[in-house]
Scaffold this motif. Sequence first.
Motif, PDB file in Angstrom:
ATOM      1  N   VAL A   1      -8.864   6.731   1.939  1.00 41.95           N
ATOM      2  CA  VAL A   1      -9.255   5.927   0.782  1.00 41.95           C
ATOM      3  C   VAL A   1      -8.623   6.577  -0.441  1.00 41.95           C
ATOM      4  CG1 VAL A   1     -11.231   5.094  -0.556  1.00 41.95           C
ATOM      5  CG2 VAL A   1     -11.449   5.419   1.932  1.00 41.95           C
TER       6      VAL A   1
ATOM      7  N   SER B   1     -12.219  -5.770   6.871  1.00 37.08           N
ATOM      8  CA  SER B   1     -11.884  -5.357   5.506  1.00 37.08           C
ATOM      9  C   SER B   1     -12.656  -4.089   5.165  1.00 37.08           C
ATOM     10  CB  SER B   1     -12.253  -6.463   4.521  1.00 37.08           C
ATOM     11  OG  SER B   1     -13.658  -6.599   4.462  1.00 37.08           O
ATOM     12  N   PHE B   2     -12.033  -3.241   4.376  1.00 34.31           N
ATOM     13  CA  PHE B   2     -12.684  -2.048   3.843  1.00 34.31           C
ATOM     14  C   PHE B   2     -12.801  -2.235   2.338  1.00 34.31           C
ATOM     15  CE2 PHE B   2      -9.980  -0.460   7.392  1.00 34.31           C
ATOM     16  CZ  PHE B   2     -10.997  -0.037   8.249  1.00 34.31           C
ATOM     17  N   ASP B   3     -13.970  -1.928   1.840  1.00 35.27           N
ATOM     18  CA  ASP B   3     -14.153  -2.038   0.395  1.00 35.27           C
ATOM     19  C   ASP B   3     -14.910  -0.800  -0.078  1.00 35.27           C
ATOM     20  OD1 ASP B   3     -14.500  -2.753  -2.200  1.00 35.27           O
ATOM     21  OD2 ASP B   3     -15.753  -4.523  -1.802  1.00 35.27           O
ATOM     22  N   TYR B   4     -14.219   0.020  -0.833  1.00 35.56           N
ATOM     23  CA  TYR B   4     -14.869   1.232  -1.350  1.00 35.56           C
ATOM     24  C   TYR B   4     -15.282   1.028  -2.793  1.00 35.56           C
ATOM     25  CZ  TYR B   4     -15.819   5.979  -2.778  1.00 35.56           C
ATOM     26  OH  TYR B   4     -16.448   7.095  -3.270  1.00 35.56           O
ATOM     27  N   GLN B   5     -16.573   1.228  -3.060  1.00 29.88           N
ATOM     28  CA  GLN B   5     -17.114   1.261  -4.421  1.00 29.88           C
ATOM     29  C   GLN B   5     -17.848   2.592  -4.522  1.00 29.88           C
ATOM     30  OE1 GLN B   5     -16.601  -1.172  -6.639  1.00 29.88           O
ATOM     31  NE2 GLN B   5     -15.601  -2.560  -5.178  1.00 29.88           N
TER      32      GLN B   5
ATOM     33  N   THR C   1      -6.234   1.621  -2.510  1.00 32.34           N
ATOM     34  CA  THR C   1      -6.002   1.104  -1.152  1.00 32.34           C
ATOM     35  C   THR C   1      -6.676   1.983  -0.098  1.00 32.34           C
ATOM     36  OG1 THR C   1      -3.960   2.360  -0.777  1.00 32.34           O
ATOM     37  CG2 THR C   1      -3.730   0.225  -1.862  1.00 32.34           C
TER      38      THR C   1
ATOM     39  N   THR D   1     -12.256   2.608  -7.111  1.00 31.71           N
ATOM     40  CA  THR D   1     -12.458   1.635  -6.031  1.00 31.71           C
ATOM     41  C   THR D   1     -11.206   1.591  -5.156  1.00 31.71           C
ATOM     42  OG1 THR D   1     -11.533  -0.248  -7.233  1.00 31.71           O
ATOM     43  CG2 THR D   1     -13.874   0.186  -7.557  1.00 31.71           C
TER      44      THR D   1
ATOM     45  N   ARG E   1      -9.461  -0.874  -1.559  1.00 32.84           N
ATOM     46  CA  ARG E   1      -9.622  -1.910  -0.535  1.00 32.84           C
ATOM     47  C   ARG E   1      -8.537  -1.787   0.527  1.00 32.84           C
ATOM     48  NH1 ARG E   1     -11.420  -3.187  -5.041  1.00 32.84           N
ATOM     49  NH2 ARG E   1      -9.312  -2.806  -5.768  1.00 32.84           N
TER      50      ARG E   1
ATOM     51  N   THR F   1      -7.476  -3.197   4.963  1.00 28.73           N
ATOM     52  CA  THR F   1      -7.779  -4.049   6.111  1.00 28.73           C
ATOM     53  C   THR F   1      -7.370  -3.335   7.392  1.00 28.73           C
ATOM     54  OG1 THR F   1      -5.620  -5.085   5.749  1.00 28.73           O
ATOM     55  CG2 THR F   1      -7.536  -6.306   4.971  1.00 28.73           C
TER      56      THR F   1
ATOM     57  N   TYR G   1     -17.456  -1.927   5.613  1.00 29.26           N
ATOM     58  CA  TYR G   1     -16.521  -2.491   6.611  1.00 29.26           C
ATOM     59  C   TYR G   1     -17.115  -3.811   7.083  1.00 29.26           C
ATOM     60  CZ  TYR G   1     -14.376  -2.874  11.338  1.00 29.26           C
ATOM     61  OH  TYR G   1     -13.737  -3.289  12.474  1.00 29.26           O
TER      62      TYR G   1
ATOM     63  N   LYS H   1       0.771  -1.245   0.000  1.00 28.88           N
ATOM     64  CA  LYS H   1       0.000   0.000   0.000  1.00 28.88           C
ATOM     65  C   LYS H   1       0.804   1.298   0.000  1.00 28.88           C
ATOM     66  CE  LYS H   1      -4.092  -2.113   1.961  1.00 28.88           C
ATOM     67  NZ  LYS H   1      -3.560  -3.488   2.115  1.00 28.88           N
TER      68      LYS H   1
END
Length: 926
Positions: A814, A845-849, A790, A821, A823, A825, A855, A731
Amino acid sequence: MKALSLLLIAALGVSGAFAVDRNNFKTCEQSGFCKRLRAFKPEKSQYTLNVDSVFVHGNVFSAEVVTVDLEKKNILWRYALRLSALADGTFRVEMDEADPLYPRYRTQIALEDEPKGDGLKLISQENGKLTLANTQGHKVIITTEPLKIEFVDHTGEVAVVLNENSQLVVEPLRVKTEKIGEDDEQGNAVEEPEGTWGENFKGHHDSKSRGNEGVSLDVAFPGANHVYGIPEHTDNFYLKTTTSGEPYRLYNLDVFEYELDSPMAIYGAVPVLYSHSAKRSSGVFWHNSAETWVDIVNYSEGNVVSSLVNFVTGGQKQRVDARFISESGIVDIFVLLGEKPADVFRQYTTLTGVAPIPPKFSLAYHQSRWNYNDEADVRAVDDGFDQHDIPADTLWLDIEYTDKKKYFTWDVERFRHPTEMVANLTAKGRKLVVIIDPHIKREAGYFVHEDCTEKGYYVKNKDGNDYEGWCWPGSSSYPDFFNPEVTKYYVERYRYENFPGTSKDVHIWNDMNEPSVFNGPEITMPKDCRHWKPPQDGQDGLAAYWEHRHVHNEYGQWYIRATQQGMLARSDGKYRPFILTRSTFAGTQRYAAVWTGDNAAEWGFLQASVPMCISLATAGISFCGSDVGGFFKNPDAELMTRWYQAGAYQAFFRAHSHIETKRREPWLFDATTLARIRDAVRRRYALLDFWYTLFYEHMIDGLPVTRPLFQEFPKEEATFTIDNQYLLGDKLLIRPVLEQGVTSVKLYLPAKETSTLWYDVDSYQVVTANGWINLDVTITKIPVYQRGGTVVPRKERVRRASALMANDPYTLVVALDANNTARGTVYIDDGETYEYRSNKYIYGSFDYQPTAFTYKFINEDANYPTRSWVERIVIAGIKNAPKSAKLVQGGKQTPLQMTLHRGNDVLVVRKPAASMASPWEIQFTY
Ligand SMILES: *[C@@H]1O[C@H](CO)[C@@H](O)[C@H](O)[C@H]1NC(C)=O
Ligand SMILES: *[C@@H]1O[C@H](CO)[C@@H](O)[C@H](O)[C@H]1NC(C)=O
Ligand SMILES: *[C@@H]1O[C@H](CO)[C@@H](O)[C@H](O)[C@H]1NC(C)=O
């Protein structure tokens, strides 16, 4: 700490001031086995596999190998070869004498466990070639005469070849003949190479009662153009060819003022070597704890020998070879078949283990000096950090805290109230680290010495008496940790009741464990000293003990292993210990963090710290750092600033200095420098949860925390030789400023093909990867970039110690990729116990869309009652800002506020106040 002080150097009659005295250390030419075996370059190998002896059982192929007199055709010696297929794309090749005079040493504590086997089948046997296959698509082709072993990767190409250059040697053990110089029964003169039964170096005699027992093997990496590994050296990360100079040496030594850019041995020895090209990575782990030298030869096109090689390898364009030469042991080599860099690094930690997640404080900032003189000094330094608003998690005490260098005691004049001193530190959330060295002062009345003498716990000299050397306390002896009873005794010494003043908040620094012996050959223990071996029937004489030569590189690891057991025992296994070691070997990551030893306040040492730690990281040991500011000499304000800025992004972050240097706590510099140092340390604290997450992930996946660029970008040739830049996980990209007085630096931003975005961590200014760029730098910061795609968790309310930040809120950064997008952790637990083993943790986990930021718990069975929450989300690289956002957590919906910053490409979600103790989602509408 520390090498010899100048005073002591003078007393011992050793010359030289601030430069290594090379004369104290052997060259290959001065090392009997290195000279002998390096010169061994036969046209054709004498080693032949006996086809009639082949046997495959389970995952093991075994066969007899013989050496044959090429003229007379008679068998000279018999060997037992074993080739095992192991899990995870690894093979092991062992070769010992079939019937040795007495057992040869097999390294004991490098491997974490007995490696797991894979299936192995003999699939063909024709024209003097045997072909074997594992279940993972790899093949092994064994040519029987002369013996050669080729490892074929899953694409069908040869990745690694053993004995390509016929340099396999296992010198058989023999009885010393009385008849040297006379004729034997056949009328041939009995000759022994000079030095077979004894060698001298600088007034030290090595008795060599077993004669020559060397082993050697060459390893070819077809298709490779670079090799890496075999730390610890002060050289570049990529290894240089040794054809016109000294081989790289692996022999744990206390080298006073070690030299830069050198293949000389220093404190650590991890005999793992990797090759890499855009096509593949592979590697070998030479499982041997004796003194070892490694030659690197470049057979690539354009080099002198290429015509010869093209013939040998059938026109291979590139090839790098390594050759391992060890003084004793057996041939025992693991072949790691990759195919990517991350695969080989993981294959190595599958064998030697991972670092268990360290106590969280140990990833924060450490303040040390040889020495903080007394309790008042400790208190003043501790207060200094508060007064100047610089966070710090530990204070360290070097050797002077003891009663005359008797470990497990205190100098009662200067440290009258250790318990209260520690309580004062812990009241602020800080800890104490004290040094404990392996040498034991030979003084009547010192309980450790009396116990060890009485019970026979010391390493013995060649005559079987307690070995005596000279170290910090003066005359000293060294416990023999190979004896489990000695380890048990030592473990007990760490109990709180046996080491008054200590508590769970006192941690341990093990130094001088190469071992350092000031008056020994090469400042270490004589090779003919004797170590304990389990008694066995019928094994007496030479078979009843190991010599130090067999185990040398492993000694320091036996020591830290005993320390770790002791620190676990003292809390009944409740608290994670922190241990720092100077000596390293394969597997050290399981026990301790490492620092690069006695460096100096010079730019060259700051530069060297980066490749030294990256090399150790790829060899399993990510928890590495250098003495910030340099151990010897006095850094000026600029060097001090740059070192703090660099150290803040190295895993082990500790300032330390020699007793003869000027005091240099940060506030002793001018106000501007102090402010810059404060800023560097605070940056570390802001990222502490990110570091902690990376170390958790290392424990799970065995990968380096601090990574060479080519681990993430294995096809990008420019990255293969970059070693002043590295990555934290996948990252952050770090390019410390390692040069004096510069206003710009060269920076490589990888992954141009995928248009990877890199964000400056302060300004969120984005750069699209385009290879090399020139970047302006100021003295206030170093280039640190977050990779697009990331999410990095930060804590921005920096306090005086990390423990006080446990429940603080997060800022989530982010950084979007080209697809909008990202991602990431985060790992959260109590920071100090083993309760994570009973699922008391959060791995999120983090997931941005563009539509939602989510989360989730990666392991839904695990949880931890954290009180941390999210106070800010920074979304960098946003192209189309949403109109509104709402938080969904635990069935509740809360509308959120957002603001746009910079050129409208940074969106800040303010105070979402989402709890980190359960999953949530932030939904965006446009
Ligand atoms: C070997 O030589 C080739 C061609 O000159 C070069 O590209 C490569 O970097 C060299 N590798 C090593 C390890 O010296
Ligand atoms: C502990 O802190 C108290 C209060 O500051 C101080 O008076 C005392 O001397 C300290 N004790 C030690 C051993 O440093
Ligand atoms: C963007 O998405 C496409 C399609 O899923 C994918 O192929 C590409 O690699 C992604 N780009 C980045 C930078 O992640």
